[in-house]
Every structure is written in structure tokens, then in C-alpha cells.
Write an enzyme that holds these catalytic residues in place. Structure first.
Site, PDB file in Angstrom:
ATOM      1  CD  GLU A 128     -19.349   2.755  19.334  1.00 45.24           C
ATOM      2  OE1 GLU A 128     -19.251   3.894  18.870  1.00 45.24           O
ATOM      3  OE2 GLU A 128     -18.544   1.837  19.078  1.00 45.24           O
ATOM      4  CB  CYS A 136     -14.075  -0.344  15.412  1.00 47.24           C
ATOM      5  SG  CYS A 136     -13.957   0.746  16.820  1.00 47.24           S
ATOM      6  CB  THR A 143     -18.922  -3.341  19.469  1.00 45.48           C
ATOM      7  OG1 THR A 143     -19.227  -1.972  19.256  1.00 45.48           O
ATOM      8  CG2 THR A 143     -19.106  -4.112  18.171  1.00 45.48           C
TER       9      THR A 143
END
Ligand code: UGA
Length: 434
Positions: free
Chosen positions: A150, A262, A121
Site C-alpha cells: 500500500e 511507517c 508492510t
């Protein structure tokens, strides 16, 4: 197809193992020898439901192997996936050092036409940077670049891979898109959505998706706080809202706030990427602001019932940033326990999976007592504080646990108990937005 995964973190390892499960021949490359040695011996270095058995199964077929050398893993590959960490750097900007170093190392070993795919990312424009890094080192290399974000959530990563809502690929030409279609062919044949877009669009779909999900969480948390002022119940609100298919019921679970490696990292990185373009993400800044103060919610509830917290004993149930993982990165639990210690609270913590990781990452872990069960954590405690929604906690016999406690308070940061059940067991119950 011959696939090489660079990086065996959550994403690289799960994806590589699942590619092997789809029938590809996969080499997982990591320069961390210790990790590769574990994997070669069939030991999974992370806790992810079902992963270890898939490693064992696919290693046995010979389709899955683990190596530490670029010279071994790159020349033979048709497709190389970069799954290298992109940690938050200065002011929350994504730090691409490791990713670009991997690209440069890979460039030395390319042999024949190869598709290089970024799965790490990283902000819009990163695939171009990888392309330039490779070109600089190896100007004659035959390769195309792509982005394939993803969407694996920890705890359900294998299902997310094998039953994806969508597969997104960003490419510069048809040839690359066709190669990636072959990689995902078994899933496309099952009717899974495959969307081929430009590289910047693919890169941004990832950030927009995570930011939107994080916004849903901050949104429902803001509504939860208001529910408490007006006597409404946030689970009814979430249910009522979720029945509208335009809204959807997922990610409306009020909580102590989002954590994990994340959401926090990605929303900050998007804001920073916006700044580089002179663009201000006002909604994303607002969702960050809501989440940053979220940890205080449970502290206020403890104070409301216990008064000054100094010297009080709190049994903290749950350290992982969500159930189903041993991960504590950027978990709200870190902020909450730090604040409890600052208030001179005696903290007794228990988590079924995440205690070792918590001890490694939390700088004041020597001030925390780690228990071996929810029961022993709560012995003599003034309050139970639920921070992770583990099933194990949902089945606790509250009446039984209460007999060993000195207090009668539950602060349920995940709304895992019904107020009524807790009250019948003799507890004072504080949930989130109820
Ligand atoms: C998230 C995304 O869900 C994945 O699609 C994405 O691929 C991944 O980030 C990533 O970028 O790698 P993950 O961080 O593993 O996955 O976990 P989530 O299930 O999304 O939860 C994130 C946080 O939000 C957790 O702390 C969770 O407790 C919290 N949350 C989630 C809530 O507080 N309420 C909800 O309703 C949902």
C-alpha cells in the site's frame, strides 16, 4: 468481487472502504469487538478526512460490513487481504507474530479457491511465510498467494487510494494477477498504472519507496543545517532542486525530521532484513542517523535565544507527526517534548486533533499542560515552538498572539511562517535552514 480485509487499522479500513466504493462487496474483519461495534454504528475510530462519510455511504448500500468472526468472513471471499500490524520487534526487525497468527486462523476457514494477498508492510519473504503458515494448517486448501503493497499516506489516504500513482502486485502466476486486475479494474480503466511483478519485487518496492522518501527528507534536512551556516535559504534550494524533473519537488520540505508509524519502522526493518542476507544498507543507515538527531535542532534554537531552558515556558503548537492526522506514533514531537521536560521547561501544548492520542502514548503527559487553542497555549509563554504544519497555525495572527506572551521567540520547526511576517509582528524568528 467478494473481498475480505483482515485488520481495520489505517490501511485495512481505508482500503476496505475504498474497495466498497469501487463496487466490490467487502467484509472488514477485526477481532477487536469494540472497534467493530463502533464501525457498525458508522463511527470511524481514526481521524482520516472523508473516511467516515464513505463508511456511512457504503454501509448503507450493503456493500460494506464489519465482522469479528473468521468463520463468517473467510469462506465467502474470493480475495482476502491481510492488513495486520507488523510492529517493530527486536532490534527494529519487523514482528510478524500477529500477521502469521491471522494467516493460520484464516487457513482453518478457507473454502473454495481464494487469493490471499499480503498488504501489511513486511519484509521480503513474508508472503512465502504466510503461504507456508496456511499450507501447514490446511494442506488441501485451494489458494494462491500475492503481495500488494500500500502507498497510502495518512491525511490523504482516500485520494491516494482512488487516484494512485501506481498499483503494484506481486504474484506467482497469471491467474492471480488477473484476479487482482479485476479487483482494481475501475482504477485501471481510468488509466492508473498497474504493475505486475514477482512477489519479492513487490515486497521490496514498498520498502525501497519508503526508504527513498525518508532519504529525501533526511537529505534536505542535512542541507538545511548547512544553509544556516552559509546564509542560504533551504526553501530556495528545495525549489531550485525540485524544478529538475529528475529530482522532483516533493518530500523536500525541511523539518524537525520524519515521524509516523511507517518510515522509521520500515527503514530499520530493511536494514535488519539486509543483515539477514549479510548485506549492509549504508545509505539507509545514514538517513536514519540524520533523523535520529533531528529533534535537537529546535532545542538548540531555543537555547540560543532563551539561554538555560530551566523554568522557561514554551508553547508547543502541534503534536501529530504531520498535519491532517491525529496520529502521534513515532512522532518527533514525543522526543522533543521529552527533552524539554528533561530541561525542566514548562510545556503548554496544543494540537487540533492529536492531544488525546498524545496523552495515551506519552509516558510523562501529566507533566504537560494541554491547552484548548494556540492562543491559550501561548499565554505567558517565552517562546512559540511550531512542530506540526496545521493550516490552523498558518492563519494565526502573530501580532495578536504576541500581546499575551512574555517572550518574543518563534522556533518554527515546519517553516510555516515567513521570517519577514514574524519580524514585522515583533518576533525573533528561527526557522529550519533559513
Ligand atoms: C508514508 C508514505 O508517504 C506512504 O506512501 C506510505 O504508504 C506510508 O508511509 C506507509 O508506509 O504506510 P505517512 O507516514 O502517512 O506515509 O506520511 P508522509 O506524508 O510520508 O510523511 C512522513 C513523515 O515525513 C512525516 O513526519 C512528515 O512530516 C515528514 N516529511 C515529509 C518531512 O519532514 N518533509 C517532507 O518534505 C515530507
Amino acid at each position: 468481487m467478494r473481498i475480505t480485509m483482515i485488520g481495520t487499522g489505517y490501511v485495512g479500513l481505508t482500503t476496505g472502504v475504498c474497495f466498497a466504493e469501487l463496487g466490490h462487496s467487502v467484509m472488514c474483519l477485526d477481532t477487536n469487538k469494540e472497534k467493530i461495534d463502533l464501525l457498525k454504528n458508522g463511527v470511524c475510530p481514526i481521524f482520516e478526512e472523508g473516511l467516515e462519510s464513505l463508511i456511512e455511504k457504503n454501509s448503507a448500500t450493503g456493500r460494506l460490513s464489519f465482522v469479528t468472526s473468521y468463520a463468517e468472513a473467510i469462506p465467502c471471499a474470493d480475495v482476502v487481504f491481510f492488513c495486520v500490524d507488523t510492529p517493530p520487534g527486536e532490534y527494529g526487525k519487523a514482528n510478524l507474530t500477529n500477521l502469521l497468527a491471522a494467516a493460520s486462523e484464516c487457513a482453518h476457514h478457507l473454502d473454495g479457491y481464494t487469493v490471499l494477498v499480503n498488504k501489511s508492510t513486511a519484509p521480503v519473504g513474508t508472503a512465502k511465510k504466510i503461504q507456508n503458515a496456511v499450507r501447514n494448517i490446511n494442506p488441501t486448501a485451494s489458494f494462491d498467494i500475492a503481495s500488494n503493497p500500500e502507498f497510502l499516506a495518512e491525511g490523504s489516504a482516500i485520494r491516494n487510494f482512488l487516484e494512485p500513482d501506481r498499483i503494484i502486485v506481486g504474484t506467482e502466476n497469471e491467474k492471480t494477477a488477473t484476479m487482482l486486475k479485476l479487483v482494481y479494474a475501475p482504477l485501471i480503466e481510468q488509466g492508473r498504472n498497474f504493475l505486475s511483478v514477482t512477489i519479492p519485487s513487490a515486497e521490496l518496492i514498498k520498502y525501497a519507496s519508503n526508504s527513498f522518501l525518508a532519504m529525501k527528507v533526511s537529505f534536505i534536512n542535512e542541507i538545511a543545517d548547512f544553509c544556516e551556516l552559509v546564509g542560504a535559504d533551504v526553501s530556495d534550494i528545495a525549489h531550485g532542486m525540485g524544478l529538475d524533473t529528475r529530482i522532483g519537488s516533493k518530500f523536500l520540505q525541511a523539518s524537525i525530521g520524519f515521524g509516523g508509524s511507517c518510515f522509521g519502522k520500515d527503514v530499520h526493518a530493511l536494514v535488519m532484513r539486509g543483515q539477514e542476507e549479510g548485506y549492509e544498507f549504508r545509505m539507509i543507515k545514514a538517513l536514519i542517523a540524520v533523523n535520529e538527531l533531528r529533534y535537537l535542532t529546535v532545542i538548540k534554537k531555543l537555547k540560543k535565544h532563551l539561554g538555560p531552558l530551566q523554568g522557561k515556558t514554551v508553547a508547543v503548537l502541534g503534536l501529530a507527526y504531520k498535519a491532517g492526522t491525529d496520529d502521534v506514533r513515532d512522532a518527533q514531537t514525543l522526543r522533543i517534548i521529552l527533552d524539554l521536560l528533561d530541561h525542566a521547561v514548562i510545556v503548554r501544548a496544543y494540537d487540533p486533533q492529536a492531544m488525546e492520542n498524545f496523552k495515551k502514548i506519552f509516558r510523562r503527559s501529566d507533566e504537560v499542560t494541554f491547552a484548548q487553542s494556540a492562543q491559550s497555549a501561548s499565554d505567558g509563554a517565552d517562546a512559540l515552538l511550531i512542530l506540526t504544519e496545521w493550516n490552523e497555525f498558518k492563519s494565526i495572527d502573530l501580532a495578536d498572539i504576541k500581546t499575551n506572551m512574555s517572550g518574543t521567540l518563534i522556533v518554527d520547526g515546519r517553516n510555516i511562517f515567513e521570517r519577514k511576517t514574524a519580524e514585522v509582528a515583533g518576533f525573533t524568528y528561527e526557522g529550519i535552514g533559513t
